[in-house]
Design a protein around this motif. Structure first.
Motif, PDB file in Angstrom:
ATOM      1  N   TRP A   1      -2.940  12.209   5.663  1.00  0.00           N
ATOM      2  CA  TRP A   1      -1.867  11.328   4.942  1.00  0.00           C
ATOM      3  C   TRP A   1      -0.607  11.894   4.756  1.00  0.00           C
ATOM      4  CZ3 TRP A   1      -3.113   6.611   5.635  1.00  0.00           C
ATOM      5  CH2 TRP A   1      -4.436   6.171   5.525  1.00  0.00           C
TER       6      TRP A   1
ATOM      7  N   SER B   1      -2.342   8.864  -4.317  1.00  0.00           N
ATOM      8  CA  SER B   1      -3.320   7.447  -4.095  1.00  0.00           C
ATOM      9  C   SER B   1      -4.600   7.748  -4.596  1.00  0.00           C
ATOM     10  CB  SER B   1      -3.064   6.983  -2.630  1.00  0.00           C
ATOM     11  OG  SER B   1      -1.960   6.737  -2.490  1.00  0.00           O
TER      12      SER B   1
ATOM     13  N   THR C   1       1.136  15.614  -0.801  1.00  0.00           N
ATOM     14  CA  THR C   1       0.180  14.650  -1.155  1.00  0.00           C
ATOM     15  C   THR C   1      -0.859  15.327  -2.012  1.00  0.00           C
ATOM     16  OG1 THR C   1       0.275  14.025   1.245  1.00  0.00           O
ATOM     17  CG2 THR C   1      -1.775  13.165  -0.074  1.00  0.00           C
TER      18      THR C   1
ATOM     19  N   ASP D   1       2.386  11.573  -3.221  1.00  0.00           N
ATOM     20  CA  ASP D   1       1.655  10.528  -3.063  1.00  0.00           C
ATOM     21  C   ASP D   1       0.263  10.887  -3.762  1.00  0.00           C
ATOM     22  OD1 ASP D   1      -0.328   9.005  -1.982  1.00  0.00           O
ATOM     23  OD2 ASP D   1      -0.071   9.263   0.185  1.00  0.00           O
TER      24      ASP D   1
ATOM     25  N   PHE E   1       5.567   5.386   2.351  1.00  0.00           N
ATOM     26  CA  PHE E   1       5.817   6.486   3.233  1.00  0.00           C
ATOM     27  C   PHE E   1       7.262   6.016   3.884  1.00  0.00           C
ATOM     28  CE2 PHE E   1       1.226   7.003   4.633  1.00  0.00           C
ATOM     29  CZ  PHE E   1       0.996   7.492   3.697  1.00  0.00           C
TER      30      PHE E   1
ATOM     31  N   GLY F   1       0.879  -1.047   0.046  1.00  0.00           N
ATOM     32  CA  GLY F   1      -0.091   0.047   0.027  1.00  0.00           C
ATOM     33  C   GLY F   1       0.794   1.115   0.019  1.00  0.00           C
ATOM     34  N   ALA F   2       0.246   2.404   0.038  1.00  0.00           N
ATOM     35  CA  ALA F   2       0.792   3.764  -0.135  1.00  0.00           C
ATOM     36  C   ALA F   2       1.562   3.804   1.343  1.00  0.00           C
ATOM     37  CB  ALA F   2      -0.363   4.771  -0.121  1.00  0.00           C
ATOM     38  N   THR F   3       1.132   3.048   2.363  1.00  0.00           N
ATOM     39  CA  THR F   3       1.736   3.501   3.565  1.00  0.00           C
ATOM     40  C   THR F   3       3.142   2.515   3.695  1.00  0.00           C
ATOM     41  OG1 THR F   3      -0.511   3.283   4.772  1.00  0.00           O
ATOM     42  CG2 THR F   3       1.527   2.812   6.120  1.00  0.00           C
TER      43      THR F   3
ATOM     44  N   ASN G   1      -3.657  14.751  -3.720  1.00  0.00           N
ATOM     45  CA  ASN G   1      -5.135  14.847  -3.139  1.00  0.00           C
ATOM     46  C   ASN G   1      -5.207  14.244  -1.813  1.00  0.00           C
ATOM     47  OD1 ASN G   1      -8.071  15.068  -4.612  1.00  0.00           O
ATOM     48  ND2 ASN G   1      -7.957  13.155  -3.315  1.00  0.00           N
TER      49      ASN G   1
ATOM     50  N   THR H   1      -7.493  12.944   0.324  1.00  0.00           N
ATOM     51  CA  THR H   1      -8.671  12.023   0.342  1.00  0.00           C
ATOM     52  C   THR H   1      -9.783  12.155   1.591  1.00  0.00           C
ATOM     53  OG1 THR H   1      -6.857  10.319  -0.126  1.00  0.00           O
ATOM     54  CG2 THR H   1      -9.033   9.635  -0.187  1.00  0.00           C
TER      55      THR H   1
ATOM     56  N   GLN I   1      -5.927   0.921  -4.898  1.00  0.00           N
ATOM     57  CA  GLN I   1      -7.635   0.618  -4.492  1.00  0.00           C
ATOM     58  C   GLN I   1      -8.532   1.743  -4.324  1.00  0.00           C
ATOM     59  OE1 GLN I   1      -5.010   0.610  -2.559  1.00  0.00           O
ATOM     60  NE2 GLN I   1      -5.679   1.456  -0.510  1.00  0.00           N
ATOM     61  N   LYS I   2      -8.008   3.127  -4.858  1.00  0.00           N
ATOM     62  CA  LYS I   2      -9.046   4.213  -4.857  1.00  0.00           C
ATOM     63  C   LYS I   2      -9.427   4.411  -6.401  1.00  0.00           C
ATOM     64  CE  LYS I   2      -7.615   5.656  -0.279  1.00  0.00           C
ATOM     65  NZ  LYS I   2      -6.203   5.972   0.292  1.00  0.00           N
TER      66      LYS I   2
HETATM   67  C1  LIG Z   1      -5.864   5.881   1.288  1.00  0.00           C
HETATM   68  C2  LIG Z   1      -4.625   6.741   1.179  1.00  0.00           C
HETATM   69  C3  LIG Z   1      -3.559   6.113   1.805  1.00  0.00           C
HETATM   70  C4  LIG Z   1      -3.136   4.876   2.348  1.00  0.00           C
HETATM   71  O1  LIG Z   1      -3.084   3.856   1.554  1.00  0.00           O
HETATM   72  P1  LIG Z   1      -2.811   2.288   1.746  1.00  0.00           P
HETATM   73  O2  LIG Z   1      -2.690   1.696   0.086  1.00  0.00           O
HETATM   74  O3  LIG Z   1      -4.032   1.854   2.486  1.00  0.00           O
HETATM   75  O4  LIG Z   1      -1.564   2.200   2.608  1.00  0.00           O
HETATM   76  C5  LIG Z   1      -2.230   7.148   1.756  1.00  0.00           C
HETATM   77  N1  LIG Z   1      -2.153   7.895   1.127  1.00  0.00           N
HETATM   78  C6  LIG Z   1      -3.534   8.766   0.650  1.00  0.00           C
HETATM   79  C7  LIG Z   1      -3.568  10.044  -0.095  1.00  0.00           C
HETATM   80  C8  LIG Z   1      -4.434   7.789   0.612  1.00  0.00           C
HETATM   81  O5  LIG Z   1      -5.775   8.172   0.034  1.00  0.00           O
END
Ligand SMILES: *Cc1c(COP(=O)(O)O)cnc(C)c1O
Length: 364
Positions: free
Chosen positions: A105, A176, A150, A174, A83, A78-80, A152, A154, A197-198
């Protein structure tokens, strides 16, 4: 409704996928490319996989106009995890990064970078506005390995349409929640990452787009976190998320068929405008983000200002098939996520329901 599930899914993630993609996945399930095996069962060392992987990668390159000087990685975690991974791979010289704090985020990105011994300098913050406005003015002091943005937010519902001036510093983004939904110039970034996943596909895939000349500076990283090892092995250092890559590939084709990112951006602007137009004129509902130029097109938080009324609205909306409208606990109220695959008709249905709801509770 032409949605397979006959509901409108406003979820912030995992989120709605194009109906045609779901149907294609369904049709291809029993036998992927006449192999007699489903895509869930094929080997990641097979030509079936490799073909699919390279096609997805080149379609993403086309969609985002990613120059050949950039590597595309398909990662997990994931995005996490990014980081941390971005800090481990790129914050090697100064061991210091600048954080553009535009909300939850970005703060998480800073915290995770700190955990691996990187100094995080908050170069800008949207705190004074309660994160309803984006910081553009950066207070840069000394040298940074990169600045983190970041694109956007979220949860807060803000989005950068133009990037802050970075004064020659490398920018890590980021993306995401608005990758492929808003046009950005990849050349403005040293690295872009996004959980799939978004705005792309199912969870399990994380996209990393990184300038090739940034690879290889880090020493002795765990292999899974080492971009240069991942690049050398075509992101298949271990078993990749085959199904998620397959699904993302179908979404990339769908996007290309519809005209790519520019066309998506137009559609997203039209969807967000319909909802914001209603919110700006409503005496019952209020948008969380009032500064028009900072408003996200993919995530729209709003509220009545009365928690009990918000709860009632969410309950009644759910009964009408308008699902997952509950806002993030940090902002409260409601949030409509209007990603690429979310149909315009869904926003029309939401606005029609809000009008009706406002009448029944006696709009002020
Ligand atoms: C949802 C989100 C994350 C976390 O994403 P994961 O894939 O669940 O780790 C990080 N940054 C942004 C901008 C997000 O919307």
């Amino acid at each position: 409704m032409d949605n397979v599930t006959e509901v409108y899914n406003f979820s912030a993630g995992p989120a709605v996928l194009p109906v045609s993609v779901i149907k294609k996945m369904q049709a291809e399930q029993p036998s992927f490319k006449d192999s007699g095996m489903s895509v869930l069962e094929i080997s990641h060392r097979s030509s079936l996989y490799e073909e699919m992987f390279h096609q997805a990668k080149s379609d993403l390159r086309k969609l985002m106009k990613i120059p050949d000087t950039y590597e595309i990685l398909f990662q997990q975690g994931g995005a996490t995890l990014q980081f941390t991974a971005t800090a481990l791979n790129l914050a090697t010289k100064q061991k210091r990064i600048g954080l553009i704090d535009s909300g939850h985020w970005s703060q998480r990105a800073g915290q995770e970078a700190q955990l691996v011994g990187v100094e995080v300098d908050p170069v800008a913050s949207g705190q004074a506005s309660g994160y309803t406005e984006l910081p553009y003015q950066l207070n840069l002091t000394g040298a940074y390995d990169y600045l983190h943005i970041t694109t956007n937010n979220t949860i807060e519902g803000t989005m950068y349409r133009r990037l802050p001036a970075t004064e020659g510093n490398l920018l890590v983004g980021d993306m995401s929640s608005n990758i492929l939904g808003q046009s950005y110039d990849v050349n403005d970034f040293g690295l872009i990452y996004a959980g799939a996943q978004k705005n792309i596909g199912p969870a399990g895939l994380t996209i990393v787009i990184v300038k090739k000349d940034l690879l290889g500076q880090a020493q002795a990283l765990p292999a899974m976190l080492d971009y240069s090892k991942q690049a050398k092995k075509d992101s298949a250092l271990n078993t990749p998320p085959v199904f998620a890559i397959y699904a993302a590939g179908l979404v990339f084709k769908w996007l290309l068929d519809l005209g790519g990112v520019a066309a998506m951006q137009k559609r997203n602007e039209k969807k967000a405008a319909l909802l914001y137009d209603y919110l700006d004129n409503s005496t019952l509902f209020k948008p969380a983000v009032t500064k028009v130029s900072d408003r996200s097109t993919t995530n729209v938080p709003f509220m009545t200002g009365d928690e009990a009324l918000d709860a009632r609205f969410i309950e009644e909306a759910t009964a009408q098939g308008l699902l997952n409208l509950k806002g993030h606990r940090l902002v409260g109220g409601m949030r409509a996520s209007l990603y690429n695959a979310f149909p315009y008709e869904g926003v029309e249905a939401l606005v029609a329901f809000m009008e009706k709801f406002a009448k029944t509770v006696g709009e002020k």
